[in-house]
Write a protein that holds these residues in place. Structure first.
Motif, mmCIF file in Angstrom:
data_model
loop_
_atom_site.group_PDB
_atom_site.id
_atom_site.type_symbol
_atom_site.label_atom_id
_atom_site.label_comp_id
_atom_site.label_asym_id
_atom_site.label_seq_id
_atom_site.Cartn_x
_atom_site.Cartn_y
_atom_site.Cartn_z
ATOM 1 N N ARG A 212 -3.947 -15.519 4.794
ATOM 2 C CA ARG A 212 -3.502 -14.623 5.859
ATOM 3 C C ARG A 212 -2.130 -14.079 5.511
ATOM 4 N N MET A 213 -1.841 -12.890 5.985
ATOM 5 C CA MET A 213 -0.526 -12.305 5.741
ATOM 6 C C MET A 213 0.543 -13.138 6.434
ATOM 7 N N LEU A 214 1.627 -13.375 5.727
ATOM 8 C CA LEU A 214 2.729 -14.118 6.328
ATOM 9 C C LEU A 214 3.458 -13.222 7.325
ATOM 10 N N PRO A 215 3.917 -13.775 8.433
ATOM 11 C CA PRO A 215 4.711 -12.995 9.387
ATOM 12 C C PRO A 215 6.200 -13.114 9.073
ATOM 13 N N ILE A 216 6.899 -12.029 9.211
ATOM 14 C CA ILE A 216 8.349 -12.022 9.051
ATOM 15 C C ILE A 216 8.953 -11.858 10.439
ATOM 16 N N PHE A 217 9.620 -12.910 10.903
ATOM 17 C CA PHE A 217 10.223 -12.904 12.228
ATOM 18 C C PHE A 217 11.638 -12.336 12.171
ATOM 19 N N GLU A 218 12.245 -12.199 13.333
ATOM 20 C CA GLU A 218 13.632 -11.727 13.379
ATOM 21 C C GLU A 218 14.566 -12.671 12.635
ATOM 22 N N HIS A 219 14.239 -13.963 12.654
ATOM 23 C CA HIS A 219 15.097 -14.949 12.000
ATOM 24 C C HIS A 219 14.574 -15.333 10.612
ATOM 25 N N THR A 220 13.642 -14.561 10.070
ATOM 26 C CA THR A 220 13.139 -14.810 8.718
ATOM 27 C C THR A 220 13.926 -13.939 7.751
ATOM 28 N N TYR A 221 14.756 -14.545 6.933
ATOM 29 C CA TYR A 221 15.553 -13.788 5.963
ATOM 30 C C TYR A 221 14.888 -13.898 4.603
ATOM 31 N N THR A 222 14.276 -12.798 4.204
ATOM 32 C CA THR A 222 13.393 -12.843 3.045
ATOM 33 C C THR A 222 14.128 -13.154 1.744
ATOM 34 N N ALA A 223 15.354 -12.690 1.610
ATOM 35 C CA ALA A 223 16.116 -13.002 0.391
ATOM 36 C C ALA A 223 16.365 -14.503 0.291
ATOM 37 N N ASP A 224 16.670 -15.138 1.424
ATOM 38 C CA ASP A 224 16.896 -16.588 1.429
ATOM 39 C C ASP A 224 15.602 -17.339 1.142
ATOM 40 N N TRP A 225 14.489 -16.861 1.710
ATOM 41 C CA TRP A 225 13.188 -17.498 1.467
ATOM 42 C C TRP A 225 12.868 -17.475 -0.024
ATOM 43 N N LEU A 226 13.089 -16.346 -0.658
ATOM 44 C CA LEU A 226 12.817 -16.246 -2.097
ATOM 45 C C LEU A 226 13.727 -17.176 -2.898
ATOM 46 N N GLU A 227 14.964 -17.289 -2.489
ATOM 47 C CA GLU A 227 15.891 -18.187 -3.184
ATOM 48 C C GLU A 227 15.445 -19.644 -3.041
ATOM 49 N N THR A 228 15.043 -20.028 -1.830
ATOM 50 C CA THR A 228 14.544 -21.382 -1.616
ATOM 51 C C THR A 228 13.292 -21.633 -2.441
ATOM 52 N N TRP A 229 12.418 -20.649 -2.489
ATOM 53 C CA TRP A 229 11.178 -20.770 -3.267
ATOM 54 C C TRP A 229 11.493 -21.068 -4.737
ATOM 55 N N ASP A 230 12.346 -20.237 -5.325
ATOM 56 C CA ASP A 230 12.629 -20.369 -6.761
ATOM 57 C C ASP A 230 13.391 -21.646 -7.074
ATOM 58 N N ALA A 231 14.367 -21.963 -6.245
ATOM 59 C CA ALA A 231 15.246 -23.085 -6.550
ATOM 60 C C ALA A 231 14.651 -24.438 -6.204
ATOM 61 N N GLU A 232 13.821 -24.491 -5.165
ATOM 62 C CA GLU A 232 13.381 -25.785 -4.655
ATOM 63 C C GLU A 232 11.861 -25.973 -4.640
ATOM 64 N N PHE A 233 11.139 -24.994 -4.105
ATOM 65 C CA PHE A 233 9.692 -25.189 -3.941
ATOM 66 C C PHE A 233 8.978 -25.223 -5.290
ATOM 67 N N GLU A 234 9.294 -24.294 -6.166
ATOM 68 C CA GLU A 234 8.675 -24.295 -7.500
ATOM 69 C C GLU A 234 9.002 -25.575 -8.260
ATOM 70 N N ALA A 235 10.187 -26.114 -8.014
ATOM 71 C CA ALA A 235 10.630 -27.297 -8.751
ATOM 72 C C ALA A 235 9.785 -28.525 -8.457
ATOM 73 N N LEU A 236 9.054 -28.525 -7.347
ATOM 74 C CA LEU A 236 8.178 -29.658 -7.058
ATOM 75 C C LEU A 236 7.086 -29.786 -8.118
ATOM 76 N N GLY A 237 6.620 -28.664 -8.650
ATOM 77 C CA GLY A 237 5.554 -28.702 -9.644
ATOM 78 C C GLY A 237 4.241 -29.210 -9.086
ATOM 79 N N ALA A 238 3.932 -28.847 -7.837
ATOM 80 C CA ALA A 238 2.744 -29.374 -7.176
ATOM 81 C C ALA A 238 1.453 -28.900 -7.840
ATOM 82 N N THR A 239 0.493 -29.807 -7.929
ATOM 83 C CA THR A 239 -0.852 -29.458 -8.390
ATOM 84 C C THR A 239 -1.682 -28.936 -7.231
ATOM 85 N N TYR A 240 -1.563 -29.563 -6.081
ATOM 86 C CA TYR A 240 -2.347 -29.216 -4.905
ATOM 87 C C TYR A 240 -1.413 -28.737 -3.796
ATOM 88 N N VAL A 241 -1.846 -27.721 -3.050
ATOM 89 C CA VAL A 241 -1.068 -27.191 -1.934
ATOM 90 C C VAL A 241 -1.964 -27.095 -0.704
#
Length: 314
Positions: A212-241
């Motif tokens: 489903r398409m992700l919703p962007i709320f008033e308090h959703t800051y997309t630049a910060d989300w991308l930074e968190t994704w690259d710096a932290e979420f990818e680093a988990l190296g998860a096989t299953y999500v």
């Protein structure tokens, strides 16, 4: 030999949930019966559609981990009755007691069933920012749920988390090390992931979307989300999500439809800004590569407008 859900999805293409299916599990308030994703980890996959009376507000994933020493539940559910229905499914799987509930954020479908779990004497854990969301906006969230859910809201009263944390909350239980982590700003205040390092599985909550398409709320800051994704979420190296919405999958899929979508939309809005375009036209930038996603019609123009408003001042 028993087969689990995820391996087939890992090698397959994205599976599309239909908004036209009102309820896949008529015997229960749950939209669908829980499935065992990997040994010991189950998820009741919600509708990839807005919350309605027909899906009883079960439009997110309600997951649980059977550890051998008790059960850990991820998400309180959107109503008292929905939490109770999930508990009935847990009891059909195991006689181990529920020992802990995590709220993945402060949104209604994560927290409005909390009072059922509190009645069972189960501790409820969330990030401090999610707890603040419940304290500040919980009343209006509850009233909105009552409007669409009618009698299925019966028994629901506002109950915040009973414990909070800021960075991580780690539980060793049975065969599982369960790490609730706040990785940084993402979709909504207090978003957390549940990381199972021994199983290489992440219950991502609203950090990651794909069907489903992700919703962007008033308090959703997309630049910060991308930074968190690259710096932290990818680093988990998860096989299953197990994402917040939609079927269990892998990192390639959620990367494509979360990080990829955010980068694509920001590029479209960036080009629009460079050309001197305004807000009225920004709503209609091309998002056709994502038009097949559920909730596209409800969210695409709103997302574009909010990204424009953010990027205008970046």
């Amino acid at each position: 030999m028993k087969r689990w859900l995820v391996p087939a999805l890992i090698v397959g293409t994205v599976s599309h949930a239909s908004e036209d299916i009102a309820d896949k599990y008529p015997a229960s308030l749950l939209y669908d019966k829980p499935v065992e994703v990997i040994p010991g980890v189950y998820s009741a996959i919600g509708a990839t559609a807005p919350p309605t009376f027909e899906n009883a507000g079960h439009n997110n994933n309600l997951s649980f981990i059977v550890t051998g020493e008790g059960v850990v539940v991820i998400n309180g559910g959107a109503a008292y009755g929905l939490a109770k229905a999930l508990h009935e499914e847990i009891r059909a799987v195991t006689d181990q007691p529920v020992r802990l509930v995590f709220n993945e954020n402060g949104q209604g479908h994560a927290v409005l069933g909390n009072n059922y779990w509190a009645e069972q004497g189960v501790p409820i854990v969330a990030h401090v920012d999610a707890a603040a969301e419940v304290a500040d906006y919980g009343g209006s969230i509850l009233e909105a749920m009552k409007r669409y859910n009618g009698s299925q809201a019966d028994g629901t009263v506002l109950q915040g988390p009973t414990e909070t944390f800021e960075e991580e909350y780690i539980v060793e239980m049975g065969a599982f090390r369960i790490e609730a982590r706040y990785l940084g700003p993402a979709h909504s205040p207090g978003d957390i992931v549940i990381w199972l390092p021994r199983q290489s599985l992440v219950i991502s909550g609203d950090m990651a979307f794909h069907e489903r398409m992700l919703p962007i709320f008033e308090h959703t800051y997309t630049a910060d989300w991308l930074e968190t994704w690259d710096a932290e979420f990818e680093a988990l190296g998860a096989t299953y999500v197990i994402p917040g919405h939609g079927h269990p999958t892998n990192m390639d899929q959620v990367r494509r439809y979360t990080k990829g979508y955010l980068e694509y939309l920001r590029a479209q809005i960036g080009a629009h800004l460079e050309a001197g375009g305004g807000l009225a036209e920004a709503y209609y930038v091309d998002q056709s590569p994502y038009a097949h996603l559920d909730t596209f019609e409800e969210l695409a123009t709103k997302n574009a407008g909010r990204v424009f408003e953010q990027m205008e001042f970046e």
